[in-house]
Design an enzyme around this catalytic site. Structure first.
Site, PDB file in Angstrom:
ATOM      1  N   ASN A  11       0.873  -1.178   0.000  1.00 10.47           N
ATOM      2  CA  ASN A  11       0.000   0.000   0.000  1.00 10.47           C
ATOM      3  C   ASN A  11       0.907   1.223   0.000  1.00 10.47           C
ATOM      4  OD1 ASN A  11      -1.726   2.107   0.626  1.00 10.47           O
ATOM      5  ND2 ASN A  11      -2.177   1.389   2.710  1.00 10.47           N
ATOM      6  N   TRP A  12       0.952   1.916  -1.141  1.00  8.20           N
ATOM      7  CA  TRP A  12       1.873   3.054  -1.248  1.00  8.20           C
ATOM      8  C   TRP A  12       1.336   4.310  -0.566  1.00  8.20           C
ATOM      9  CZ3 TRP A  12       5.145   3.572  -6.382  1.00  8.20           C
ATOM     10  CH2 TRP A  12       5.987   2.458  -6.488  1.00  8.20           C
ATOM     11  N   LYS A  13       0.048   4.285  -0.164  1.00  6.65           N
ATOM     12  CA  LYS A  13      -0.560   5.467   0.473  1.00  6.65           C
ATOM     13  C   LYS A  13      -0.329   6.697  -0.413  1.00  6.65           C
ATOM     14  CE  LYS A  13       0.023   3.180   4.860  1.00  6.65           C
ATOM     15  NZ  LYS A  13       0.107   3.290   6.307  1.00  6.65           N
ATOM     16  N   HIS A  94      -9.387   1.313   4.911  1.00  7.21           N
ATOM     17  CA  HIS A  94      -8.111   1.467   5.614  1.00  7.21           C
ATOM     18  C   HIS A  94      -8.318   2.399   6.814  1.00  7.21           C
ATOM     19  CE1 HIS A  94      -4.015   2.567   6.567  1.00  7.21           C
ATOM     20  NE2 HIS A  94      -3.640   1.474   5.940  1.00  7.21           N
ATOM     21  N   GLU A  96      -6.675   4.739   7.967  1.00  5.16           N
ATOM     22  CA  GLU A  96      -6.424   6.166   7.720  1.00  5.16           C
ATOM     23  C   GLU A  96      -7.639   6.817   7.072  1.00  5.16           C
ATOM     24  OE1 GLU A  96      -2.699   5.575   5.694  1.00  5.16           O
ATOM     25  OE2 GLU A  96      -1.808   4.953   7.604  1.00  5.16           O
ATOM     26  N   GLU A 166      -5.202  -4.835  10.593  1.00  2.00           N
ATOM     27  CA  GLU A 166      -4.105  -3.897  10.826  1.00  2.00           C
ATOM     28  C   GLU A 166      -4.355  -3.132  12.123  1.00  2.00           C
ATOM     29  OE1 GLU A 166      -2.107  -2.661   6.871  1.00  2.00           O
ATOM     30  OE2 GLU A 166      -3.951  -1.511   7.047  1.00  2.00           O
ATOM     31  N   GLY A 172       2.910   2.107  10.720  1.00  2.00           N
ATOM     32  CA  GLY A 172       3.901   3.164  10.556  1.00  2.00           C
ATOM     33  C   GLY A 172       4.635   3.520  11.837  1.00  2.00           C
ATOM     34  N   SER A 212       3.641  -2.288  10.166  1.00  2.00           N
ATOM     35  CA  SER A 212       5.100  -2.352  10.332  1.00  2.00           C
ATOM     36  C   SER A 212       5.710  -3.697   9.937  1.00  2.00           C
ATOM     37  CB  SER A 212       5.498  -1.985  11.772  1.00  2.00           C
ATOM     38  OG  SER A 212       5.114  -0.660  12.060  1.00  2.00           O
ATOM     39  N   GLY A 233       2.943  -1.231   4.167  1.00  2.00           N
ATOM     40  CA  GLY A 233       2.993   0.177   3.782  1.00  2.00           C
ATOM     41  C   GLY A 233       4.408   0.587   3.411  1.00  2.00           C
ATOM     42  N   GLY A 234       5.098   1.188   4.373  1.00  2.00           N
ATOM     43  CA  GLY A 234       6.431   1.756   4.134  1.00  2.00           C
ATOM     44  C   GLY A 234       7.388   0.822   3.403  1.00  2.00           C
TER      45      GLY A 234
HETATM   46  P1  PGA Z   1       3.086   0.182   7.489  1.00  2.00           P
HETATM   47  O1  PGA Z   1       1.596   0.416   6.918  1.00  2.00           O
HETATM   48  O2  PGA Z   1       3.573  -1.115   6.908  1.00  2.00           O
HETATM   49  O3  PGA Z   1       3.878   1.368   6.995  1.00  2.00           O
HETATM   50  O4  PGA Z   1       2.992   0.128   8.979  1.00  2.00           O
HETATM   51  C1  PGA Z   1       0.720  -0.653   6.759  1.00  2.00           C
HETATM   52  C2  PGA Z   1      -0.606  -0.148   6.232  1.00  2.00           C
HETATM   53  O5  PGA Z   1      -1.116   0.868   6.714  1.00  2.00           O
HETATM   54  O6  PGA Z   1      -1.187  -0.766   5.310  1.00  2.00           O
END
Ligand code: PGA
Length: 249
Positions: A11-13, A94, A96, A166, A172, A212, A233-234
């Site tokens: 997930n590149w956000k 998600h 967020e 998640e 993150g 993470s 994500g990251g």
């Molecule tokens: P993260 O994000 O791996 O950077 O913690 C995961 C996500 O929100 O899908």
């Protein structure tokens, strides 16, 4: 016993300009060597059309999809628009978006259904905040199971729907849920799916872990009971970081 194919998703956000498309190609090359697992990248919508021809076996997807087919919804994108751009799937719900766009469980269920009707596969995200987790594991399990059941779209089917657990406190932050914590939550979600959808569909639906995930912890997480993959994500932004996670699956 149901065999669930492992699924590694990035997930590149709100990250990535055309300059980063080389990473999509590099990740596609790594994924091409693995026909035993599914790999996906959920990209900013602006990159989908350019990334789709580079993805190869990697499913290129969006990060959200509006619940209506068309209309006066400034700034939003419909499933048909995303599919036309080259998306084959989307994330919905998600944390967020639940937090910053105030998306409710009902919104998430409607988005998932609209995405499916528009020809997209769906990864539906759920998870608890730190506040909820600190009230105890049982409270957290019940909260996320209820959130999942309330977010399930009509006709939910493992052919097109995947769940991602998640914990918000692990996204993150570098704080990862421990394998026993993940196993206990995934068992609770598996039970909720079986109750809501019946044994066959409930046991066949994949449940990913996210929060993470990195090359360092991926093997442990991916070999935890009821963990059918990872939403990353990251560490999905470059082939150098995502590659070891694909390799661990
Ligand atoms: P993260 O994000 O791996 O950077 O913690 C995961 C996500 O929100 O899908």
């Amino acid at each position: 016993m149901t065999v669930r194919r492992k699924f590694v998703a990035g997930n590149w956000k709100m990250n990535g300009l055309k300059g980063q498309l080389g990473e999509v190609s590099a990740i596609a090359e790594l994924a091409a060597a693995r026909n035993d697992i599914d790999v996906a990248l959920y990209l900013p919508a602006t990159l989908i059309a350019a990334a789709a021809p580079l993805g190869g076996a990697v499913l290129i997807g969006a990060q959200d999809c509006h619940q209506e087919e068309a209309g006066a919804y400034t700034g939003n994108l419909s499933a048909a628009m995303l599919a036309e751009a080259g998306a084959r799937g989307t994330l919905v719900g998600h944390s967020e978006r639940r937090q910053y766009q105030q998306e409710s469980n009902a919104d998430v269920a409607a988005k998932a259904l609209a995405a499916h009707k528009g020809g997209l596969s769906v990864v539906l995200c759920v998870g608890e905040t730190l506040d909820t987790r600190e009230q105890g594991d049982d409270v957290a399990h019940a909260f996320v199971a209820d959130q999942l059941v309330a977010s399930l779209p009509e006709g939910a089917d493992p052919q097109w729907l995947t769940i991602a657990y998640e914990p918000v406190w692990a996204i993150g932050t570098g704080k990862v849920a421990t394998p026993p914590q993940i196993a206990a939550m995934h068992a609770a979600l598996r039970a909720a799916l079986v109750k809501a959808l019946g044994a066959e569909a409930g046991n066949a639906m994949r449940i990913l872990y996210g929060g993470s995930v990195s090359g360092d912890n991926a093997a442990d997480i991916l070999h935890t009971d009821n963990v059918d993959g990872a939403l990353v994500g990251g560490a999905s932004l470059t082939a150098a970081k995502f590659g070891p996670i694909i390799a661990a699956a």
